[in-house]
Motif scaffolding. Structure first.
Motif, PDB file in Angstrom:
ATOM      1  N   THR A 127       0.807  -1.223   0.000  1.00 27.93           N
ATOM      2  CA  THR A 127       0.000   0.000   0.000  1.00 27.93           C
ATOM      3  C   THR A 127       0.839   1.272   0.000  1.00 27.93           C
ATOM      4  N   CYS A 128       2.143   1.134  -0.162  1.00 28.99           N
ATOM      5  CA  CYS A 128       3.028   2.304  -0.115  1.00 28.99           C
ATOM      6  C   CYS A 128       4.212   2.053  -1.049  1.00 28.99           C
ATOM      7  N   ASN A 147       1.145   4.242  -5.230  1.00 28.95           N
ATOM      8  CA  ASN A 147       0.112   3.907  -4.263  1.00 28.95           C
ATOM      9  C   ASN A 147       0.597   4.382  -2.902  1.00 28.95           C
ATOM     10  N   THR A 148      -0.060   5.396  -2.373  1.00 30.05           N
ATOM     11  CA  THR A 148       0.294   5.911  -1.047  1.00 30.05           C
ATOM     12  C   THR A 148      -0.924   5.869  -0.133  1.00 30.05           C
ATOM     13  N   SER A 149      -1.794   4.880  -0.359  1.00 23.35           N
ATOM     14  CA  SER A 149      -3.045   4.816   0.415  1.00 23.35           C
ATOM     15  C   SER A 149      -2.800   4.550   1.883  1.00 23.35           C
ATOM     16  N   LYS A 150      -1.729   3.831   2.205  1.00 19.97           N
ATOM     17  CA  LYS A 150      -1.448   3.555   3.623  1.00 19.97           C
ATOM     18  C   LYS A 150       0.064   3.450   3.800  1.00 19.97           C
ATOM     19  N   CYS A 151       0.671   4.555   4.173  1.00 19.74           N
ATOM     20  CA  CYS A 151       2.119   4.578   4.367  1.00 19.74           C
ATOM     21  C   CYS A 151       2.513   4.743   5.831  1.00 19.74           C
TER      22      CYS A 151
END
Length: 152
Positions: A127-128, A147-151
């Motif tokens: 997710t990162c 994709n930086t939805s959950k970093c």
């Protein structure tokens, strides 16, 4: 008229005053902590956006250089960059973009390479990241995705 110092007056804070101040500081700390806790995730996301920009710029500049003089390899600042359909290959894009292996972990997979921040927990790898899919005959230009939805 004697307006001097009254020795019988209060000399400090009462216990109640100190407790009230401590409670107020605790409330402020509890409301500010979540904001500061997510700063590392924001920093990782910003770093990946910068890496995406570097990859995109390097790919475009090398493509322009290839259009002037088509070749299988292009020398840039002492580095040899392999080209595929006029764009850098996944194996040399990190060098072309100046991505430091001390900052990003690269995971090549066929004609794709995925970059994740070096200090990213393993459970957030999906997710990162920023990925680079090199150009093929079917896809004339490389595909760069982030994709930086959950970093966090």
């Amino acid at each position: 008229m004697n307006k001097g110092f009254n020795k019988g007056a209060q000399g400090g804070f009462t216990l109640i005053e100190l407790i009230v101040v401590i409670v107020i500081l605790g409330i402020l700390a509890a409301t500010a902590l979540p904001k500061f806790a997510s700063l590392s995730g924001d920093a990782r996301a910003a770093s990946l956006q910068g890496a995406r920009g570097a990859i995109s710029a390097a790919s475009s500049m090398l493509h322009g250089k290839w259009l002037i003089n088509p070749a299988d390899t292009i020398n840039v600042e002492g580095s040899t960059i392999s080209m595929n359909f006029g764009y850098p290959t996944q194996g040399t894009i990190a060098v072309a973009a100046g991505l430091d292996p001390k900052d990003y972990k690269a995971a090549p997979n066929g004609q794709q390479i995925v970059f994740t921040p070096i200090n990213l927990p393993a459970n957030l790898a999906g997710t990162c990241f920023v990925s680079y899919n090199e150009a093929t005959a079917a896809v004339p230009a490389p595909v760069i995705a982030t994709n930086t939805s959950k970093c966090e």
